[in-house]
Design a protein around this motif. Structure first.
Motif, PDB file in Angstrom:
ATOM      1  N   GLN A  13       0.826  -1.204   0.000  1.00  0.00           N
ATOM      2  CA  GLN A  13       0.000   0.000   0.000  1.00  0.00           C
ATOM      3  C   GLN A  13       0.865   1.262   0.000  1.00  0.00           C
ATOM      4  O   GLN A  13       0.626   2.186  -0.774  1.00  0.00           O
ATOM      5  CB  GLN A  13      -0.929  -0.005   1.215  1.00  0.00           C
TER       6      GLN A  13
ATOM      7  N   ARG B  90       2.462   1.845  -3.401  1.00  0.00           N
ATOM      8  CA  ARG B  90       1.564   2.341  -4.455  1.00  0.00           C
ATOM      9  C   ARG B  90       1.078   3.749  -4.179  1.00  0.00           C
ATOM     10  O   ARG B  90       0.660   4.454  -5.094  1.00  0.00           O
ATOM     11  CB  ARG B  90       0.378   1.383  -4.613  1.00  0.00           C
ATOM     12  N   VAL B  91       1.090   4.140  -2.923  1.00  0.00           N
ATOM     13  CA  VAL B  91       0.770   5.527  -2.611  1.00  0.00           C
ATOM     14  C   VAL B  91       1.871   6.424  -3.175  1.00  0.00           C
ATOM     15  O   VAL B  91       1.617   7.506  -3.702  1.00  0.00           O
ATOM     16  CB  VAL B  91       0.628   5.707  -1.083  1.00  0.00           C
TER      17      VAL B  91
ATOM     18  N   LEU C 131     -12.448   8.602  -2.569  1.00  0.00           N
ATOM     19  CA  LEU C 131     -12.175   7.168  -2.347  1.00  0.00           C
ATOM     20  C   LEU C 131     -10.774   6.862  -1.781  1.00  0.00           C
ATOM     21  O   LEU C 131     -10.664   6.157  -0.784  1.00  0.00           O
ATOM     22  CB  LEU C 131     -12.420   6.371  -3.628  1.00  0.00           C
ATOM     23  N   PRO C 132      -9.705   7.398  -2.386  1.00  0.00           N
ATOM     24  CA  PRO C 132      -8.379   7.019  -1.869  1.00  0.00           C
ATOM     25  C   PRO C 132      -8.209   7.389  -0.402  1.00  0.00           C
ATOM     26  O   PRO C 132      -7.432   6.741   0.304  1.00  0.00           O
ATOM     27  CB  PRO C 132      -7.419   7.836  -2.731  1.00  0.00           C
TER      28      PRO C 132
ATOM     29  N   PHE D  74      -9.066   4.810   2.423  1.00  0.00           N
ATOM     30  CA  PHE D  74      -8.232   3.631   2.647  1.00  0.00           C
ATOM     31  C   PHE D  74      -7.365   3.798   3.886  1.00  0.00           C
ATOM     32  O   PHE D  74      -6.930   4.885   4.222  1.00  0.00           O
ATOM     33  CB  PHE D  74      -7.346   3.358   1.430  1.00  0.00           C
ATOM     34  N   LYS D  75      -7.091   2.668   4.505  1.00  0.00           N
ATOM     35  CA  LYS D  75      -6.365   2.650   5.763  1.00  0.00           C
ATOM     36  C   LYS D  75      -4.992   3.306   5.637  1.00  0.00           C
ATOM     37  O   LYS D  75      -4.544   3.999   6.553  1.00  0.00           O
ATOM     38  CB  LYS D  75      -6.198   1.191   6.186  1.00  0.00           C
ATOM     39  N   VAL D  76      -4.363   3.096   4.487  1.00  0.00           N
ATOM     40  CA  VAL D  76      -2.989   3.573   4.321  1.00  0.00           C
ATOM     41  C   VAL D  76      -2.908   5.091   4.476  1.00  0.00           C
ATOM     42  O   VAL D  76      -1.871   5.636   4.789  1.00  0.00           O
ATOM     43  CB  VAL D  76      -2.427   3.108   2.963  1.00  0.00           C
ATOM     44  N   ARG D  77      -4.026   5.778   4.259  1.00  0.00           N
ATOM     45  CA  ARG D  77      -3.997   7.236   4.342  1.00  0.00           C
ATOM     46  C   ARG D  77      -4.612   7.783   5.623  1.00  0.00           C
ATOM     47  O   ARG D  77      -4.771   8.993   5.764  1.00  0.00           O
ATOM     48  CB  ARG D  77      -4.712   7.846   3.139  1.00  0.00           C
TER      49      ARG D  77
ATOM     50  N   THR E  27      -3.709  12.714  -4.273  1.00  0.00           N
ATOM     51  CA  THR E  27      -3.032  11.876  -3.286  1.00  0.00           C
ATOM     52  C   THR E  27      -1.537  12.177  -3.254  1.00  0.00           C
ATOM     53  O   THR E  27      -0.810  11.577  -2.475  1.00  0.00           O
ATOM     54  CB  THR E  27      -3.229  10.385  -3.604  1.00  0.00           C
TER      55      THR E  27
END
Lengths: 299, 276
Positions: free
Chosen positions: B96, B99-100, B122-123, B126-129, B183
């Motif tokens: 993750q 890809r960020v 949407l992005p 996600f948990k990664v953010r 992002t």
């Protein structure tokens, strides 16, 4: 069994004659279903009677090991049917399906049998075996539906899943829409059954108890407990299985890769496969498996 | 556009992590063939890119350009290679986080959500953010802020409340690009995002990418269109070989644009900005 009306041999004959007449009419109309109707009727007669004799034997013996053995056979048959009906599911899910069925079955027996009904002895076959059958019948359809839907959805959402992964989604996040849609679809029949019972239909179990001369109110209580438990446990089984298999659609470094669907097994393959796994079993179990299907349908 | 001179014209350019923002080493793609067997699309490719660059990647279709970019984002199951960001190997990142930082933007825009605003948010769901969100302004995901950002990106014509499926191809492409740009990736891999767009929309998309490069993002574009003068470097992937080609002169660019070359042939020209 004060007011129980038994069906004698002529009753069976009358039912068969009815089917033959119906088949004759459809043959005249060239609908093409006459043959399969006769065949299905014959099968159902044999299967149901066989199950009747087996159950009668098991109940009379009242032996805990016999009960456990029968339940184990039912479970294995349920796994087989689930795998057979889950189109598009990849290979290697047997263990997971078995696990989720075992967990839900144990929950069912623990809660409904031992906590709510409290039979004596605790393994009373006339309670435990039909209960297991009803649960398995329902869960098998829900799991098969849910599994097919999940993999179908993951394949359809090819672009979406890859886009989400590219934006930093985890496997769980990328698969979630498919999981939700799969669990929802698997649970729909249970919800419909809960909502329609008593209005549209008198469910099979309640009908059975009423015909057997029990009070309709206590039959209704019984039926409700079963329906509610089956619906709840179907959700549990579905969730367990989806939570355990969603990872199959990804490979290392969280890359999207839906495995090939397993080759569809024919009925003959199933018999063969079962013989390979349990060489000492009789095809009698195959009958029971079909019978459970039947029961799931008629209920 | 002066960094271009440093690059050499061979596939051996840019090995190791020596100072580059993003490096790819020994990238190989082996695709399964239908009906059994395998085809090697390319083997042992090397690549690097730095912040502020706009690298155009061209080559005949089927040469594996998209495969290369999805390999960079580590999304492609048929590719292998080692990739590094600031000299740090991708294996030390979670998928993750990688890809960020190294964002792949697919050719077809898939906008997920009921409205354009949802699709752009949407992005950030996600948990990664989740940690990153705490550092950003509280109103970052408010409609007003998204509106302002889209306006700045030349998306004044796109209504936030519209359903994504009602957008035109050009609008969808720009929303998809805006979603990724918001992002703030360090490397942006744009897979032919201007394909099928009219000149005006293609121009807008190109402007957005140039702007991102100006802000320090490394931009890699797959392109088939006539050169638009925004690239700082140009590479051709052909027959399994990745080569750097010299940037064309302004005259060549002008000629190519006049001729309105439909498909970027392997030796497609590229040059300094003639429009704007």
């Amino acid at each position: 069994m004060e007011s129980y009306f038994d069906i004698d041999i002529w009753g069976l004959v009358a039912a068969v004659v009815m089917v033959i007449v119906a088949a004759g009419i459809s043959a005249l109309m060239r609908t093409g279903v006459a043959k399969s109707l006769i065949w299905a009727t014959a099968r159902s007669l044999v299967q149901l009677l066989a199950m009747g004799f087996i159950l009668e034997y098991v109940i009379r013996q009242n032996n805990v090991w016999l009960v456990i053995g029968l339940i184990t056979l039912m479970l294995l048959a349920a796994v087989q049917i689930t795998m057979g009906r889950a189109t598009g599911a990849p290979k290697g899910l047997v263990g997971i399906v078995l696990l989720s069925l075992v967990v839900t079955m144990l929950l069912m027996l623990a809660i409904v049998a031992e906590l709510i009904v409290r039979p004596k002895p605790w393994y009373a076959p006339q309670l435990v075996i039909p209960l297991t059958g009803m649960l398995l019948g329902n869960t098998v359809s829900a799991l098969a539906l849910g599994l097919s839907r999940f993999f179908e959805s993951m394949r359809e959402r090819y672009a979406e899943v890859n886009t989400m992964l590219a934006l930093g989604a985890t496997k769980w996040e990328a698969a979630k829409p498919s999981m939700i849609s799969s669990i929802r679809l698997g649970l729909l029949p249970s919800i419909a059954m809960l909502a329609s019972s008593g209005i549209v239909t008198i469910p099979g179990m309640m009908s059975g108890q009423i015909i057997a001369g029990k009070s309709p109110v206590s039959a209704a209580k019984y039926q409700f407990v079963i329906l509610a438990a089956v619906a709840a446990l179907t959700l549990v089984a579905d969730s367990i299985i989806i939570a355990l298999i969603y990872k199959r659609c990804f490979i290392s470094y969280d890359r999207y890769f839906v495995p090939e669907p397993a080759k569809k097994l024919s009925f003959k393959d199933l018999v063969q496969l079962r013989k390979d796994v349990h060489p000492d079993e009789k095809p009698d179990e195959v009958r029971r498996e079909a019978e459970q299907e039947q029961r799931a349908r008629t209920r | 556009m002066d960094e271009t001179t440093e690059a050499t014209a061979t596939t051996t350019a840019g090995t190791g992590g020596a100072g580059h923002l993003f490096t790819a080493h020994d990238v190989t793609a082996v695709m399964p063939k239908r009906g059994g067997g395998e085809t090697t699309v390319f083997r042992g490719l090397e690549f690097h890119v730095d912040g502020g660059e706009v690298v155009d990647l061209t080559g005949p279709s089927g040469s594996g350009k998209s495969t290369l970019l999805t390999a960079f984002a580590r999304l492609n199951v048929h590719t292998t290679g080692s990739f590094a960001l600031d000299g740090e190997d991708s294996d030390t990142f979670t998928p993750q986080r990688w890809r960020v930082a190294v964002a792949y933007l697919p050719q077809t825009s898939t906008l997920i959500g009921e409205t354009v605003a949802d699709a752009i948010r949407l992005p950030w769901t996600f948990k990664v953010r989740q940690d990153a969100r705490a550092h950003e302004a509280k109103d970052m995901l408010s409609d007003a802020h998204i509106r302002a950002t889209l306006d700045r990106m030349g998306c004044r014509d796109i209504d936030l409340d519209r359903a994504p499926r009602d957008l035109s191809g050009g609008q969808a492409a720009r929303v998809s690009l805006a979603r990724t740009l918001l992002t703030k990736p360090r490397v942006l891999l744009a897979d032919e995002v201007d394909a099928g767009l009219d000149e005006e929309n293609a121009d807008k998309v190109a402007d957005l990418l140039k702007l991102a490069a100006h802000d320090g993002t490394a931009v890699v574009r797959i392109r088939h269109r006539a050169p638009d003068g925004r690239a700082t470097r140009m590479m051709v992937l052909k027959a399994g070989e990745l080569r750097e080609v010299p940037l064309p002169t302004a005259a060549q660019v002008a000629a190519a644009q006049r001729a309105d070359a439909v498909d970027g042939s392997a030796d497609g020209a590229q040059g300094d900005g003639t429009e704007e």
